[in-house]
Scaffold this active site. Sequence first.
Site, PDB file in Angstrom:
ATOM      1  CD  GLU A 172      -3.127  -1.002   0.414  1.00 41.84           C
ATOM      2  OE1 GLU A 172      -3.706   0.027   0.673  1.00 41.84           O
ATOM      3  OE2 GLU A 172      -3.583  -2.029  -0.059  1.00 41.84           O
ATOM      4  CG  HIS A 240      -3.202   2.607   4.567  1.00 44.89           C
ATOM      5  ND1 HIS A 240      -3.988   3.459   3.926  1.00 44.89           N
ATOM      6  CD2 HIS A 240      -3.114   1.378   3.900  1.00 44.89           C
ATOM      7  CE1 HIS A 240      -4.394   2.914   2.838  1.00 44.89           C
ATOM      8  NE2 HIS A 240      -3.645   1.587   2.685  1.00 44.89           N
ATOM      9  CB  CYS A 357      -4.331   9.837   2.734  1.00 43.44           C
ATOM     10  SG  CYS A 357      -4.603   9.000   4.347  1.00 43.44           S
TER      11      CYS A 357
HETATM   12  O1  SUG Z   1      -7.779   2.935   0.626  1.00 41.71           O
HETATM   13  N1  SUG Z   1     -10.468   5.109   0.841  1.00 41.71           N
HETATM   14  C1  SUG Z   1      -9.208   4.945   0.766  1.00 41.71           C
HETATM   15  C2  SUG Z   1      -8.367   6.029   1.948  1.00 41.71           C
HETATM   16  C3  SUG Z   1      -6.724   5.770   1.737  1.00 41.71           C
HETATM   17  C4  SUG Z   1      -6.369   6.556   2.724  1.00 41.71           C
HETATM   18  N2  SUG Z   1      -4.874   6.479   2.486  1.00 41.71           N
HETATM   19  C5  SUG Z   1      -3.954   6.658   3.566  1.00 41.71           C
HETATM   20  N3  SUG Z   1      -4.354   6.378   4.832  1.00 41.71           N
HETATM   21  N4  SUG Z   1      -2.766   6.848   3.455  1.00 41.71           N
HETATM   22  C6  SUG Z   1      -8.812   3.472   1.083  1.00 41.71           C
HETATM   23  O2  SUG Z   1      -9.284   2.783   2.237  1.00 41.71           O
HETATM   24  C7  SUG Z   1     -12.678   4.714   0.095  1.00 41.71           C
HETATM   25  C8  SUG Z   1     -13.541   4.666  -1.258  1.00 41.71           C
HETATM   26  C9  SUG Z   1     -14.920   4.393  -1.184  1.00 41.71           C
HETATM   27  O3  SUG Z   1     -15.354   3.909  -0.042  1.00 41.71           O
HETATM   28  O4  SUG Z   1     -15.665   4.878  -1.933  1.00 41.71           O
HETATM   29  C10 SUG Z   1     -11.255   4.507  -0.008  1.00 41.71           C
HETATM   30  O5  SUG Z   1     -10.839   4.022  -1.054  1.00 41.71           O
END
Ligand code: SUG
Length: 426
Positions: A172, A240, A357
């Site tokens: 990730e 994460h 993020c």
């Molecule tokens: O991968 N949310 C992302 C958020 C990513 C956050 N990144 C870090 N923590 N670096 C994920 O979970 C939600 C999409 C939706 O529900 O439509 C989403 O993909």
Amino acid sequence: MAQNRTLSDTTALTEINFDGLVGPSHNYAGLSLGNIASASHKGDPSYPRAAALQGVAKMRRSFTALGVQGFLLPLPRPNGALQDALHLDGSEAAALRAAPWSASSMWTANAATVSPAPDTADGKCHLTPANLITMLHRAQEWEDTKAQLEVAFGDKHHFTVHDAVPSTFGDEGAANHGRFCESHGGEGVELFVYGSLGGKFPARQHEQASRLVARGHGLAPDKCVFIEQNPAAIEAGAFHNDVVSVVNQRVLFTHQEAFADQQGAYDAIRAKFPALQVVEVPSSAVTMAEAIRTYLFNAQLITLPDGTMNLIVPEECRESPSVWAYCEEMMASNGPIRKVVPVDVRQSMANGGGPACLRLRVVCDPATVDPRFLLDEAKADRIEKVIVAAWPEQIDPSDIGSKVLAKDVIAARFTLLEALELQSLA
Ligand code: SUG
């Protein structure tokens, strides 16, 4: 280390934050199991225009504070190849229909893992796009991300862009990676945090993926630390590691329950980076649940030109009595983090993406980056103009899959590419 270095001038190296521009199909489909914000906003209307403008406003502040700021572009959506592969005919679950529309590439902390030139055997900056295999809507990102990184960091004398790691191992990217150093341009010790499988929610970063990335980047074993995330943190919604800790230079700003073995983690880092300064937030001051709700740790910990550190946090932190009390106490203390600066990224937060993020950190000489990916005031104006004119104001769940919306979203992205002279990424 670094034999056969290609870089001689490390003084020009600086940390650049590449923020993801929020794409015109930004929506809330509840696609990420284990991401509480994603689940709890499932089916809400989204506001892509407001979301993208919030992102640009954050970038402008960062540009003003640091004098340098980069960005990455939204990926092509809806993704026709994925739509075809899913054989969508209207009978499928809404989540499946939504996956090809996801604008999740805006969270560029998941775009790649980056090892700057001073850390690597060949003296180049290495980037490995994250395969993001755990979630369908994210697993579609890496090839387009790689294509974009190859343009932005196309100078092969200074950068190597790898393929993603094999899809057996979940990766990730920088969301589970940190770098300790005395100064960004100096040699660093890289921290890789992984999850162990088998809990209530998926562990999205696999240990073998982290180790593979480190080897691929040519990092010396004595300059890498591999640490397990606390399984209880993943179960509480820290999908994460950057939801529960952040690193900048000597400082590890972390929740008390971030790692499987908290003291063991500090000892392992200190064994390779003795100057480590831990700022640990006790659970008695901020519970794990409140840390995850407010995203206190999904913060940008930045070093200003005068050497002091600011913590850029979501507005939600200021609204939480316990989190803000902690922040005020921290600001009044003699610690390394002197100022906490809230920013409004609410549209991103509702899908689980805070300030950290939204950015990928790359330590490099800005002169070696394709200038089309670097922000200045005029370019920020240009981007905002496109967003205001072309980004949908609102997307409702029932709009996902609509041909009319697909046309608008594709056209909006193309207008942006034209404005930035990046049509080759169409
Ligand atoms: O991968 N949310 C992302 C958020 C990513 C956050 N990144 C870090 N923590 N670096 C994920 O979970 C939600 C999409 C939706 O529900 O439509 C989403 O993909």
